[in-house]
Design an enzyme around this catalytic site. Structure first.
Site, PDB file in Angstrom:
ATOM      1  N   LEU A  60       0.862  -1.182   0.000  1.00 47.69           N
ATOM      2  CA  LEU A  60       0.000   0.000   0.000  1.00 47.69           C
ATOM      3  C   LEU A  60       0.898   1.231   0.000  1.00 47.69           C
ATOM      4  CD1 LEU A  60      -2.700  -0.893   2.720  1.00 47.69           C
ATOM      5  CD2 LEU A  60      -3.021  -0.881   0.242  1.00 47.69           C
ATOM      6  N   ASP A  61       0.402   2.317  -0.557  1.00 47.45           N
ATOM      7  CA  ASP A  61       1.152   3.567  -0.508  1.00 47.45           C
ATOM      8  C   ASP A  61       1.390   3.981   0.938  1.00 47.45           C
ATOM      9  OD1 ASP A  61       0.990   3.638  -3.270  1.00 47.45           O
ATOM     10  OD2 ASP A  61      -0.677   5.056  -3.304  1.00 47.45           O
ATOM     11  N   LYS A  62       2.431   4.749   1.157  1.00 47.73           N
ATOM     12  CA  LYS A  62       2.776   5.216   2.502  1.00 47.73           C
ATOM     13  C   LYS A  62       1.582   5.824   3.219  1.00 47.73           C
ATOM     14  CE  LYS A  62       5.586   8.693   4.894  1.00 47.73           C
ATOM     15  NZ  LYS A  62       6.636   9.741   4.746  1.00 47.73           N
ATOM     16  N   ARG A  96      -5.801   6.538  -7.162  1.00 49.59           N
ATOM     17  CA  ARG A  96      -5.510   7.974  -7.142  1.00 49.59           C
ATOM     18  C   ARG A  96      -5.343   8.519  -8.564  1.00 49.59           C
ATOM     19  NH1 ARG A  96      -0.350   8.072  -3.440  1.00 49.59           N
ATOM     20  NH2 ARG A  96      -0.664  10.357  -3.525  1.00 49.59           N
TER      21      ARG A  96
END
Length: 223
Positions: free
Chosen positions: A65-67, A167
């Site tokens: 997952l993204d930060k 996103r």
């Protein structure tokens, strides 16, 4: 790599795997400018001898997952679980659902298709290439959960797992995720010019200083 005493929010665990609720702000694995303080460092502290997929700096991991995206991640504890889960992600037989808050009022449930690859203007970001001339194929399905005037809460289901997919896709259709600093969602894109409204949105940005994206559910076959 060294283990670090970073707390983990474990929501499920058995002898083969565990599922964690990753907080926003936690980088998944070491990389450029993030050599410690990652989820991998936490896993190495709490668990011994986690298997790796040909990459020794990502023990136990089969996805990421993204930060600044929060939510559920599965971590393999055995070689069997690692290979089994990795194949499921590769074959796209897992089911991942995300909750996202996006700018604007979406009319209907729908799908977004378009290749995703590195932006030709900024290599740190991704971009959507609807003509398919760059990047890799990507598909995102979304369902409207709640309309909140100038923003909409949606559930997203991924058919592919490209970097920044949700996103990037929502920016492509002009509905950036609320608060997303990298894809233009961290400014007022819809609404009025009233001072009270502007202050309300800015207060919301302060409470949630990241993209409004959460990995809500994760379904897979038990190894």
């Amino acid at each position: 790599l060294k283990g670090e005493d970073i707390p983990l929010d474990v929501v499920y665990e058995d002898e083969d795997l565990l599922v964690i609720n990753k907080p926003a702000g936690l980088v998944v694995h070491p990389g450029h400018n993030n050599y410690d303080g990652t989820l991998v460092n936490a896993l190495l502290f709490h668990f011994e001898n986690l298997p790796s997929l040909n990459e020794h700096h990502r023990p136990g991991l089969v996805h990421r997952l993204d930060k600044n995206t929060s939510g559920l991640m599965v971590v393999a504890k055995t070689e069997l679980a690692l290979s089994h889960l990795a194949k499921q992600f590769f074959d796209r037989t897992t089911d991942r659902r995300y909750y996202a808050l996006c700018w604007g009022d979406l009319e209907l449930d729908g799908s977004i298709e378009g290749n995703i690859g590195r932006s030709l203007k900024n290599r740190k970001l991704m971009d959507t290439f609807p003509e398919g001339d760059f990047g890799k194929t990507a598909q995102t399905h979304y369902k409207i959960l709640e309309r909140l005037n100038y923003v909409t809460l949606v559930e997203c289901k991924l058919e592919t797992g490209r970097t920044h997919q949700i996103r990037c896709h929502f920016k492509h259709i002009g509905h950036q995720l609320f608060g997303d600093p990298e894809y233009g969602g961290d400014k007022i894109l819809k609404g009025t010019t009233f001072t009270k409204y502007r202050q309300f949105v800015e207060n919301s940005f302060a409470i949630l200083p990241r993209q409004a994206l959460h990995a809500k559910s994760l379904s897979f076959t038990q190894p």
